[in-house]
Design an enzyme around this catalytic site. Structure first.
Site, short mmCIF file in Angstrom:
data_model
loop_
_atom_site.label_atom_id
_atom_site.label_comp_id
_atom_site.label_asym_id
_atom_site.label_seq_id
_atom_site.Cartn_x
_atom_site.Cartn_y
_atom_site.Cartn_z
CD1 TRP A 53 2.23 4.95 -9.85
CD2 TRP A 53 2.06 2.87 -8.97
NE1 TRP A 53 2.35 4.03 -10.78
CE2 TRP A 53 1.98 2.65 -10.52
CE3 TRP A 53 1.70 1.88 -8.18
CZ2 TRP A 53 2.06 1.71 -11.02
CZ3 TRP A 53 1.61 0.62 -8.62
CH2 TRP A 53 1.85 0.48 -10.00
CG HIS B 112 -1.62 1.19 1.24
ND1 HIS B 112 -1.26 2.60 2.19
CD2 HIS B 112 -3.12 1.55 0.98
CE1 HIS B 112 -2.32 3.31 2.06
NE2 HIS B 112 -3.42 2.82 1.36
CB CYS B 113 1.84 3.86 -2.04
SG CYS B 113 0.82 3.99 -3.41
CD GLU B 114 0.85 7.05 4.57
OE1 GLU B 114 0.92 8.30 4.61
OE2 GLU B 114 0.68 6.23 5.33
#
Length: 303
Positions: free
Chosen positions: A86, A80-82
């Site tokens: 990406w 997951h990325c904030e």
């Protein structure tokens, strides 16, 4: 989404790698921990590059491999990325696929991952195309089987100078005014792993030379600083007003993979602005020249 995943994999254990925006533990990490998920967090960049230091990459790869290889358990790995994360998530996923030999070919693997999102997203998030430096680090990962030690020890080097061949022309073709900055961990303080500005050409008018068109075929810029481990080198053009800057290129590399004390980079091996590559001649080249770490260094104040 978390509830749906847990319903779909009722007997699974989950590990989440989150690429966070800041330095503090993220809210999503706290939320996922409440759902009995193991969360590990990494930064989303290193001195502006959507990459991580090699030691951190190694930690990610080993942790992922260990988690996915546990026998007798159904383990699921999530990434997951904030906001803005990406590009580094895509790089790390490509690295994991190469590390586990599920894919081969650095460029093919990286492009396959990037195709999972609109191409425009990458250009919206980053002013420079990061793929040349990302491919360099994917090659580092692919070479791990060639030596017994990986990641290799962080070889200390003395960055002597930068040689630029066939520089582009700025200011309506008048020439180029290059400024160089070098970032990395401080070799004199090995206990501190954080990066810092190690060298910068002064923006003072007396120190920044303007190379005329005829001189831009070959330019040598003295740097003379010690480097070790993961290094970011950027070269910018300083405008006539000595205020506005235009990035020419940026490269990230690791000193352990420098061979014969020189790193030669073609135009396609440097991170550049998305829409400016064609402004550079195909013969544009940068040569980063090093000396051994025990070289005698003059006492210069460069930052």
């Amino acid at each position: 989404i978390v509830a749906q995943l847990q319903d779909y994999f009722p007997d699974a254990s989950f590990m989440v790698f989150n690429f966070r925006e800041g330095d503090k533990r993220s809210q999503i990490a706290d939320l996922l921990s409440l759902c009995d998920m193991t969360v590990m967090e990494y930064p989303r960049q290193y001195e502006g590059c959507p990459l991580l230091p090699l030691e951190m990459i190694h930690h990610f790869l080993r942790s992922s491999e260990s988690w996915l290889s546990l026998e007798g358990q159904q383990n699921v790995l999530l990434m997951h990325c904030e906001r803005g994360g990406w590009p580094v998530l895509a790089f790390m996923l490509a690295g994991l696929l190469l590390y586990r030999k599920q894919y081969s070919g650095e460029l093919k693997t990286l492009e396959m991952v990037y195709k999972q999102a609109p191409r425009q997203l990458l250009q919206l998030l980053l002013p420079l195309n990061p793929q040349p430096s990302q491919l360099r680090y994917l090659q580092y990962i692919s070479r791990r089987h060639l030596g017994s030690e990986w990641p290799p020890s962080e070889t200390p080097l003395y960055l002597d100078c930068l040689i630029l061949r066939v520089l582009p022309l700025f200011d309506d073709g008048k020439g180029c005014r290059p400024v160089v900055r070098v970032y990395g961990p401080d070799p004199s303080n090995p206990a501190n792993r954080s990066s810092k500005l190690l060298f910068s050409t002064s923006n003072n008018q007396k120190h920044v030379r303007h190379y005329l068109q005829a001189e831009c075929m070959l330019v040598k810029i003295d740097i003379r600083c010690r480097v070790q481990g993961d290094v970011v080198l950027e070269c910018i053009h300083l405008s006539e007003d000595f205020v506005r800057e235009e990035v020419m290129f940026r490269v990230m590399f690791h000193t352990a993979f420098v061979r014969s004390n020189i790193l030669v980079l073609s135009r396609d091996e440097m991170d550049m602005l998305w829409d400016t590559k064609d402004q550079f001649s195909k013969d544009f080249k940068s040569e980063v020249v090093f000396l051994d770490a025990d070289a005698v260094i003059p006492d210069l104040t460069t930052v």
